[in-house]
Design an enzyme around this catalytic site. Structure first.
Site, PDB file in Angstrom:
ATOM      1  N   CYS A 116       0.817  -1.227   0.000  1.00  0.00           N
ATOM      2  CA  CYS A 116       0.000   0.000   0.000  1.00  0.00           C
ATOM      3  C   CYS A 116       0.846   1.271   0.000  1.00  0.00           C
ATOM      4  O   CYS A 116       0.337   2.360  -0.262  1.00  0.00           O
ATOM      5  CB  CYS A 116      -0.937   0.006   1.200  1.00  0.00           C
ATOM      6  N   HIS A 259      -2.938   7.116   3.104  1.00  0.00           N
ATOM      7  CA  HIS A 259      -3.447   5.857   2.547  1.00  0.00           C
ATOM      8  C   HIS A 259      -4.815   5.588   3.172  1.00  0.00           C
ATOM      9  O   HIS A 259      -4.996   5.708   4.385  1.00  0.00           O
ATOM     10  CB  HIS A 259      -2.454   4.737   2.866  1.00  0.00           C
ATOM     11  N   ASN A 289     -10.265   0.325   0.842  1.00  0.00           N
ATOM     12  CA  ASN A 289      -8.799   0.334   0.775  1.00  0.00           C
ATOM     13  C   ASN A 289      -8.367  -0.159  -0.612  1.00  0.00           C
ATOM     14  O   ASN A 289      -8.436  -1.354  -0.892  1.00  0.00           O
ATOM     15  CB  ASN A 289      -8.254  -0.575   1.885  1.00  0.00           C
TER      16      ASN A 289
HETATM   17  O1  UT7 Z   1      -3.640  -1.329   3.719  1.00  0.00           O
HETATM   18  C1  UT7 Z   1      -3.300  -2.349   4.582  1.00  0.00           C
HETATM   19  C2  UT7 Z   1      -3.303  -1.926   5.928  1.00  0.00           C
HETATM   20  N1  UT7 Z   1      -4.366  -2.570   6.670  1.00  0.00           N
HETATM   21  C3  UT7 Z   1      -4.940  -1.910   7.651  1.00  0.00           C
HETATM   22  O2  UT7 Z   1      -4.634  -0.760   7.859  1.00  0.00           O
HETATM   23  C4  UT7 Z   1      -5.897  -2.612   8.535  1.00  0.00           C
HETATM   24  C5  UT7 Z   1      -5.620  -2.212   9.964  1.00  0.00           C
HETATM   25  N2  UT7 Z   1      -6.548  -2.822  10.882  1.00  0.00           N
HETATM   26  C6  UT7 Z   1      -7.832  -2.401  10.953  1.00  0.00           C
HETATM   27  O3  UT7 Z   1      -8.260  -1.530  10.231  1.00  0.00           O
HETATM   28  C7  UT7 Z   1      -8.697  -3.001  12.032  1.00  0.00           C
HETATM   29  O4  UT7 Z   1      -7.909  -3.801  12.872  1.00  0.00           O
HETATM   30  C8  UT7 Z   1      -9.858  -3.875  11.441  1.00  0.00           C
HETATM   31  C9  UT7 Z   1     -10.891  -2.975  10.787  1.00  0.00           C
HETATM   32  C10 UT7 Z   1      -9.320  -4.882  10.450  1.00  0.00           C
HETATM   33  C11 UT7 Z   1     -10.564  -4.640  12.575  1.00  0.00           C
HETATM   34  O5  UT7 Z   1     -11.038  -3.724  13.544  1.00  0.00           O
HETATM   35  P1  UT7 Z   1     -10.744  -3.981  15.088  1.00  0.00           P
HETATM   36  O6  UT7 Z   1     -11.426  -2.920  15.831  1.00  0.00           O
HETATM   37  O7  UT7 Z   1      -9.249  -4.097  15.220  1.00  0.00           O
HETATM   38  O8  UT7 Z   1     -11.464  -5.352  15.342  1.00  0.00           O
HETATM   39  P2  UT7 Z   1     -10.843  -6.735  15.857  1.00  0.00           P
HETATM   40  O9  UT7 Z   1     -10.021  -7.366  14.762  1.00  0.00           O
HETATM   41  O10 UT7 Z   1     -10.202  -6.526  17.175  1.00  0.00           O
HETATM   42  O11 UT7 Z   1     -12.154  -7.589  16.036  1.00  0.00           O
HETATM   43  C12 UT7 Z   1     -13.153  -7.227  16.990  1.00  0.00           C
HETATM   44  C13 UT7 Z   1     -14.322  -8.166  16.836  1.00  0.00           C
HETATM   45  C14 UT7 Z   1     -13.908  -9.644  16.772  1.00  0.00           C
HETATM   46  O12 UT7 Z   1     -14.892 -10.388  17.436  1.00  0.00           O
HETATM   47  P3  UT7 Z   1     -14.649 -10.907  18.954  1.00  0.00           P
HETATM   48  O13 UT7 Z   1     -13.435 -11.781  18.861  1.00  0.00           O
HETATM   49  O14 UT7 Z   1     -14.419  -9.661  19.761  1.00  0.00           O
HETATM   50  O15 UT7 Z   1     -15.913 -11.621  19.268  1.00  0.00           O
HETATM   51  C15 UT7 Z   1     -13.953  -9.962  15.311  1.00  0.00           C
HETATM   52  O16 UT7 Z   1     -14.206 -11.340  15.062  1.00  0.00           O
HETATM   53  O17 UT7 Z   1     -15.007  -7.920  15.597  1.00  0.00           O
HETATM   54  C16 UT7 Z   1     -15.134  -9.128  14.864  1.00  0.00           C
HETATM   55  N3  UT7 Z   1     -15.121  -8.842  13.446  1.00  0.00           N
HETATM   56  C17 UT7 Z   1     -16.227  -8.537  12.749  1.00  0.00           C
HETATM   57  N4  UT7 Z   1     -17.525  -8.444  13.110  1.00  0.00           N
HETATM   58  C18 UT7 Z   1     -18.407  -8.116  12.160  1.00  0.00           C
HETATM   59  C19 UT7 Z   1     -14.059  -8.780  12.612  1.00  0.00           C
HETATM   60  N5  UT7 Z   1     -14.456  -8.454  11.376  1.00  0.00           N
HETATM   61  C20 UT7 Z   1     -15.805  -8.303  11.428  1.00  0.00           C
HETATM   62  C21 UT7 Z   1     -16.778  -7.973  10.489  1.00  0.00           C
HETATM   63  N6  UT7 Z   1     -18.061  -7.866  10.878  1.00  0.00           N
HETATM   64  N7  UT7 Z   1     -16.474  -7.720   9.195  1.00  0.00           N
END
Ligand code: UT7
Length: 348
Positions: A116, A259, A289
């Site tokens: 990216c 980005h 993204n």
């Molecule tokens: O260009 C490449 C660079 N990439 C990035 O910049 C991505 C950076 N990371 C992020 O943007 C965030 O970490 C995410 C958007 C990917 C995830 O957000 P988060 O607030 O970090 O969520 P998390 O991964 O800690 O997950 C929290 C909860 C989990 O459930 P439990 O374990 O708490 O029950 C996930 O399973 O949210 C759940 N979850 C979802 N729920 C509904 C993860 N994805 C989804 C989804 N819909 N799509």
């Protein structure tokens, strides 16, 4: 050493797929909701390739648009650099495919990959060819079609990405003008496992390897939370350092063009840098993204929305797989030559 030639930025262009995929569409594929995606990422919809749309096709569209903006012909180009992690083939390069499609017959071509952050790296590389006096007109494209490398059953990743291409045209200045004020590039290879698309190159296992590999995992894998933590620190650090290299302070920056990975990352970095809402350039809600394409696409759209008052000092900042990150402090003063032409026609 001879005096360095200044690099002007004279064009920006975009190429995005026709098909729009909304959060509601994704609710039908995985256990997610519009509410979760919107609050956690800011994304409402993204564009995904369909039919005969390809990486090189989107890059070609962005290239034509940027050349139109710049008011130069494909035959004027000396070099085409394409930043992509999702080329159609190992070779020919996407840059060569673009060159063939637009008829940039005298342009040298190569691809480069910094995930990216690719467009920031490519701008820095293109600038060097101009600074040294080797080339006059350089086209830099960032393009990615991540949809082909996503596991559409993995809600952690499939909701984040969209496909698209964005491009810039750099030109050697024949006066003292220089729009590329500073660049700052970083990488940390020890974090490569945090964000990867494995088994797509030489790593693609052959059927006859021992022991036989039943399932080839070739989809994007991400440790989201760790990448998030990395990003919210890397982005402000890159902007501050690049500003210092440019001999300005963060307060001198007019627009922050990060980005477009996640609205929360963008807002957190903007807060740390003391940027106001009006200074943040973002279209993550509409395109998701788009990886190497996201920075030019965001700038392109902000110009169309007339958010950016020129001339403006902009901080372009990328981060992503590798891990890689980096920033370019640029002066934006280019005017769309097609709009100028239309005004002249209307006046006559
Ligand atoms: O260009 C490449 C660079 N990439 C990035 O910049 C991505 C950076 N990371 C992020 O943007 C965030 O970490 C995410 C958007 C990917 C995830 O957000 P988060 O607030 O970090 O969520 P998390 O991964 O800690 O997950 C929290 C909860 C989990 O459930 P439990 O374990 O708490 O029950 C996930 O399973 O949210 C759940 N979850 C979802 N729920 C509904 C993860 N994805 C989804 C989804 N819909 N799509």
């Amino acid at each position: 050493m001879n005096k360095l030639v200044g690099a002007k930025i004279i064009g920006v262009g975009a190429g995005v797929p026709i098909s729009v995929v909304t959060n509601a569409d994704l609710e039908k594929l995985v256990a997610t909701s519009d509410e979760w995606i919107t609050t956690r990422t800011g994304i409402k919809e993204r564009r995904i390739v369909s039919g005969d749309e390809t990486t090189s096709g989107l890059a070609t569209e962005a290239a034509r648009d940027a050349l139109g903006f710049a008011g130069i012909e494909p035959a004027d180009l000396d070099l085409i650099i394409v930043a992509t992690s999702t080329p159609e083939n190992l070779y020919p390069s996407t840059a060569c495919m673009v060159q063939g499609a637009i008829g940039a017959t005298k342009a040298a071509c190569f691809d480069m990959e910094a995930a990216c952050t690719g467009i920031v790296y490519a701008l820095a590389v293109g600038q060097q060819f101009i600074n040294t006096g080797m080339y006059k007109n350089v086209l830099v494209v960032g393009v990615d079609v991540h949809s082909r490398f996503l596991d559409w059953e993995d809600r952690n990743t499939c909701i984040l990405f969209g496909d698209g291409a964005g491009a810039f045209v750099l030109q050697a200045a024949d006066d003292d003008r220089n729009d590329m004020l500073a660049t700052y590039l970083r990488a940390d290879g020890t974090g490569g496992h945090l964000l990867k698309i494995p088994n797509t190159g030489m790593g693609y296992p052959r059927a006859e390897v021992t022991p036989p590999i039943k399932k080839v995992d070739r989809f994007l894998q991400m440790q989201g939370r760790q990448v998030y933590e990395f990003a919210i620190n890397a982005v402000p650090e890159a902007v501050r350092t690049a500003a210092e290299k440019a001999g300005i302070t963060v307060a001198d920056i007019d627009y922050f063009v990060p980005h477009q990975a996640n609205r929360r990352i963008i807002n957190s970095a903007a807060d740390k840098l003391g940027m106001t809402k009006e200074q943040i350039v973002s279209n993550v809600d509409e395109l998701g993204n788009t990886s190497a394409a996201s920075i030019p696409l965001a700038l392109w759209q902000a110009l169309r929305r007339k958010q950016i008052k020129t001339p403006a000092i902009c901080a372009l900042v990328g981060f992503g797989g590798g891990l890689t990150w980096g920033a370019a402090i640029i002066r934006w003063s280019a005017v769309d030559k097609r709009a100028e032409q239309n005004t002249k026609v209307a006046e006559t």
